[in-house]
Design a protein around this motif. Structure first.
Motif, mmCIF file in Angstrom:
data_model
loop_
_atom_site.group_PDB
_atom_site.id
_atom_site.type_symbol
_atom_site.label_atom_id
_atom_site.label_comp_id
_atom_site.label_asym_id
_atom_site.label_seq_id
_atom_site.Cartn_x
_atom_site.Cartn_y
_atom_site.Cartn_z
ATOM 1 N N LEU A 40 0.308 -1.166 0.128
ATOM 2 C CA LEU A 40 0.096 0.149 0.323
ATOM 3 C C LEU A 40 1.675 1.120 -0.053
ATOM 4 C CD1 LEU A 40 -2.769 -1.134 2.582
ATOM 5 C CD2 LEU A 40 -3.302 -1.306 0.168
ATOM 6 N N TYR A 41 1.546 1.788 0.928
ATOM 7 C CA TYR A 41 2.932 2.333 1.179
ATOM 8 C C TYR A 41 3.544 3.032 -0.760
ATOM 9 C CZ TYR A 41 2.840 3.979 5.549
ATOM 10 O OH TYR A 41 2.957 3.880 7.780
ATOM 11 N N GLN A 42 3.866 1.580 -0.841
ATOM 12 C CA GLN A 42 4.716 1.635 -2.764
ATOM 13 C C GLN A 42 3.382 1.991 -3.551
ATOM 14 O OE1 GLN A 42 5.798 -1.684 -3.590
ATOM 15 N NE2 GLN A 42 5.827 -1.792 -6.027
ATOM 16 N N ASP A 43 2.092 1.972 -3.358
ATOM 17 C CA ASP A 43 1.205 2.378 -4.315
ATOM 18 C C ASP A 43 1.316 3.880 -4.926
ATOM 19 O OD1 ASP A 43 1.291 -0.201 -5.591
ATOM 20 O OD2 ASP A 43 -0.831 -0.700 -4.404
ATOM 21 N N ALA A 44 0.662 4.422 -2.755
ATOM 22 C CA ALA A 44 0.972 5.832 -2.984
ATOM 23 C C ALA A 44 1.769 6.309 -2.911
ATOM 24 C CB ALA A 44 -0.110 5.543 -1.330
ATOM 25 N N TYR A 45 3.332 5.960 -2.821
ATOM 26 C CA TYR A 45 4.267 6.495 -2.973
ATOM 27 C C TYR A 45 5.288 6.313 -3.721
ATOM 28 C CZ TYR A 45 1.461 9.058 1.501
ATOM 29 O OH TYR A 45 1.095 8.987 2.419
ATOM 30 N N GLY A 46 5.457 5.227 -4.101
ATOM 31 C CA GLY A 46 6.486 4.971 -5.061
ATOM 32 C C GLY A 46 7.160 3.450 -4.362
ATOM 33 N N LEU A 47 8.301 2.749 -4.781
ATOM 34 C CA LEU A 47 8.981 2.539 -4.364
ATOM 35 C C LEU A 47 10.565 2.904 -4.169
ATOM 36 C CD1 LEU A 47 9.878 -0.895 -3.548
ATOM 37 C CD2 LEU A 47 10.185 -0.941 -6.227
ATOM 38 N N THR A 48 11.190 1.862 -2.391
ATOM 39 C CA THR A 48 11.987 2.587 -2.186
ATOM 40 C C THR A 48 12.757 1.772 -1.803
ATOM 41 O OG1 THR A 48 11.794 3.865 0.025
ATOM 42 C CG2 THR A 48 11.117 5.419 -1.149
ATOM 43 N N MET A 49 14.507 2.043 -2.076
ATOM 44 C CA MET A 49 15.109 1.097 -1.624
ATOM 45 C C MET A 49 14.892 -0.011 -0.300
ATOM 46 S SD MET A 49 16.928 -0.078 -4.232
ATOM 47 C CE MET A 49 18.418 -1.011 -2.935
ATOM 48 N N LEU A 50 14.701 0.984 0.657
ATOM 49 C CA LEU A 50 14.636 0.848 2.239
ATOM 50 C C LEU A 50 12.641 -0.074 2.474
ATOM 51 C CD1 LEU A 50 14.712 0.390 5.199
ATOM 52 C CD2 LEU A 50 13.195 3.028 5.658
ATOM 53 N N PRO A 101 18.834 -4.475 -6.933
ATOM 54 C CA PRO A 101 17.726 -3.810 -6.878
ATOM 55 C C PRO A 101 17.337 -1.964 -6.694
ATOM 56 C CG PRO A 101 19.417 -4.501 -5.323
ATOM 57 C CD PRO A 101 19.887 -5.231 -6.067
ATOM 58 N N GLU A 102 18.474 -1.275 -7.077
ATOM 59 C CA GLU A 102 18.054 0.288 -7.673
ATOM 60 C C GLU A 102 17.526 0.034 -8.672
ATOM 61 O OE1 GLU A 102 20.320 3.477 -6.530
ATOM 62 O OE2 GLU A 102 21.303 2.243 -4.805
ATOM 63 N N LEU A 124 14.508 9.771 -6.607
ATOM 64 C CA LEU A 124 15.609 8.813 -8.099
ATOM 65 C C LEU A 124 17.012 9.837 -8.315
ATOM 66 C CD1 LEU A 124 12.409 9.063 -10.580
ATOM 67 C CD2 LEU A 124 13.409 6.893 -8.916
ATOM 68 N N VAL A 125 17.517 10.746 -8.528
ATOM 69 C CA VAL A 125 18.439 11.401 -8.672
ATOM 70 C C VAL A 125 18.833 11.201 -7.482
ATOM 71 C CG1 VAL A 125 17.310 13.375 -9.839
ATOM 72 C CG2 VAL A 125 17.725 14.222 -7.338
ATOM 73 N N THR A 126 18.862 10.814 -6.105
ATOM 74 C CA THR A 126 19.298 10.355 -4.817
ATOM 75 C C THR A 126 20.002 8.813 -5.373
ATOM 76 O OG1 THR A 126 18.072 9.389 -3.406
ATOM 77 C CG2 THR A 126 18.490 11.937 -3.434
ATOM 78 N N MET A 127 19.914 8.504 -5.796
ATOM 79 C CA MET A 127 19.992 6.681 -6.313
ATOM 80 C C MET A 127 21.446 6.962 -6.796
ATOM 81 S SD MET A 127 16.500 5.381 -7.495
ATOM 82 C CE MET A 127 17.247 3.646 -7.288
ATOM 83 N N SER A 128 22.142 5.418 -6.817
ATOM 84 C CA SER A 128 23.412 5.172 -6.652
ATOM 85 C C SER A 128 23.317 5.513 -8.119
ATOM 86 C CB SER A 128 23.475 3.839 -6.202
ATOM 87 O OG SER A 128 23.480 2.472 -7.084
ATOM 88 N N ASP A 129 24.939 4.838 -8.833
ATOM 89 C CA ASP A 129 25.238 4.541 -9.970
ATOM 90 C C ASP A 129 24.388 3.645 -10.839
ATOM 91 O OD1 ASP A 129 27.096 6.485 -9.613
ATOM 92 O OD2 ASP A 129 29.096 5.115 -9.438
ATOM 93 N N ASP A 130 23.987 2.998 -10.159
ATOM 94 C CA ASP A 130 23.434 1.488 -10.841
ATOM 95 C C ASP A 130 21.794 1.865 -11.068
ATOM 96 O OD1 ASP A 130 26.040 -0.074 -9.689
ATOM 97 O OD2 ASP A 130 24.167 -0.586 -8.048
ATOM 98 N N ALA A 131 21.591 3.248 -10.975
ATOM 99 C CA ALA A 131 20.285 2.969 -11.093
ATOM 100 C C ALA A 131 20.326 4.261 -12.680
ATOM 101 C CB ALA A 131 19.359 3.687 -10.473
ATOM 102 N N MET A 132 20.993 4.366 -12.690
ATOM 103 C CA MET A 132 21.245 5.912 -14.068
ATOM 104 C C MET A 132 21.173 5.158 -15.558
ATOM 105 S SD MET A 132 21.952 8.423 -12.134
ATOM 106 C CE MET A 132 20.812 8.049 -10.744
ATOM 107 N N PRO A 133 21.626 4.695 -15.879
ATOM 108 C CA PRO A 133 20.948 3.817 -16.955
ATOM 109 C C PRO A 133 19.715 3.548 -17.485
ATOM 110 C CG PRO A 133 23.305 2.710 -16.602
ATOM 111 C CD PRO A 133 22.360 3.458 -15.270
ATOM 112 N N ALA A 134 18.838 3.313 -16.060
ATOM 113 C CA ALA A 134 18.124 2.681 -16.485
ATOM 114 C C ALA A 134 17.040 4.084 -16.255
ATOM 115 C CB ALA A 134 17.156 1.940 -14.964
ATOM 116 N N LEU A 135 17.190 5.032 -15.407
ATOM 117 C CA LEU A 135 16.543 6.350 -15.165
ATOM 118 C C LEU A 135 16.593 6.945 -16.525
ATOM 119 C CD1 LEU A 135 17.547 7.439 -11.941
ATOM 120 C CD2 LEU A 135 15.356 6.454 -12.475
#
Length: 208
Positions: A40-50, A101-102, A124-135
């Protein structure tokens, strides 16, 4: 009742196994509720690493209690539970590190944004290098407002992001060019892929 609870008797052993298995089943109800709330949190606010880490841990915990419940229902015999727990821990560790996971978080949020128009760009802009190409690959599929904001914040290399304190294998020149130090000691697959994605996006912005 006295026969089932008599110390050392067969009935006592059966009762203890049944109560233990029931406790495991009730615990699984709590775990299922936790997973549902996280969804429910994910649906409302999006997914985070935590949130992803908590959901993953909840599934692992549920699997652990399923194994415990099965063991409790079995009569005495070889105790396979420690080996099963070790295998579960190793499988979870391999999956977490191998699934990137990122990237999962980035792609999930981009997909959610295309469907709902909601996107937490600040996260999203705080995510690590792993996520940059996908973003960066997913920018063009976003609604116009979110695409422009994410592109402006990701496709403009800045020293405060890449020139990390204590020395980094990546630096940004005054002209905005991202440079990766050469040499085997400086090689990092995720960092190099992120730099190439950001630089390619920045070059595309400059051509426009």
């Amino acid at each position: 009742v006295r026969a089932l609870t008599r110390p050392g008797g067969h009935g006592s052993s059966v009762a203890i196994r049944m109560v233990s298995a029931t406790t495991c089943a009730l615990t699984l109800v709590v775990v299922a509720a936790a997973i549902t709330r996280l969804g429910l949190y994910q649906d409302a606010y999006g997914l985070t690493m935590l949130r992803l880490a908590c959901t993953t841990f909840a599934w692992i915990l549920g699997a652990a209690f399923v194994l415990l419940g099965i063991r409790m229902l079995q009569p005495r015999g070889r105790d396979w539970l420690p080996t099963a727990y070790l295998g579960l821990a190793v499988a979870a560790l391999v999956w977490w590190n191998g699934s990137n996971p990122e990237v999962t978080v980035a792609e999930t949020n981009l997909t959610r944004a295309t469907a709902t128009g909601k996107l937490d760009v600040d996260y999203l802009v705080t995510m690590s290098d792993d996520a940059m190409p996908a973003l960066i690959d997913g920018i063009d599929a976003l609604p116009t407002a979110q695409a422009e904001e994410l592109r402006s914040r990701l496709c403009t290399p800045t020293p405060d992001r890449w020139n990390a304190p204590g020395g980094s294998h990546v630096t940004v020149d005054r002209d905005g060019i991202v440079r990766v130090r050469s040499g085997w000691a400086a090689f990092n697959t995720s960092r190099r892929a992120a730099v190439e994605a950001v630089q390619g996006c920045a070059d595309g912005e400059a051509n426009h």
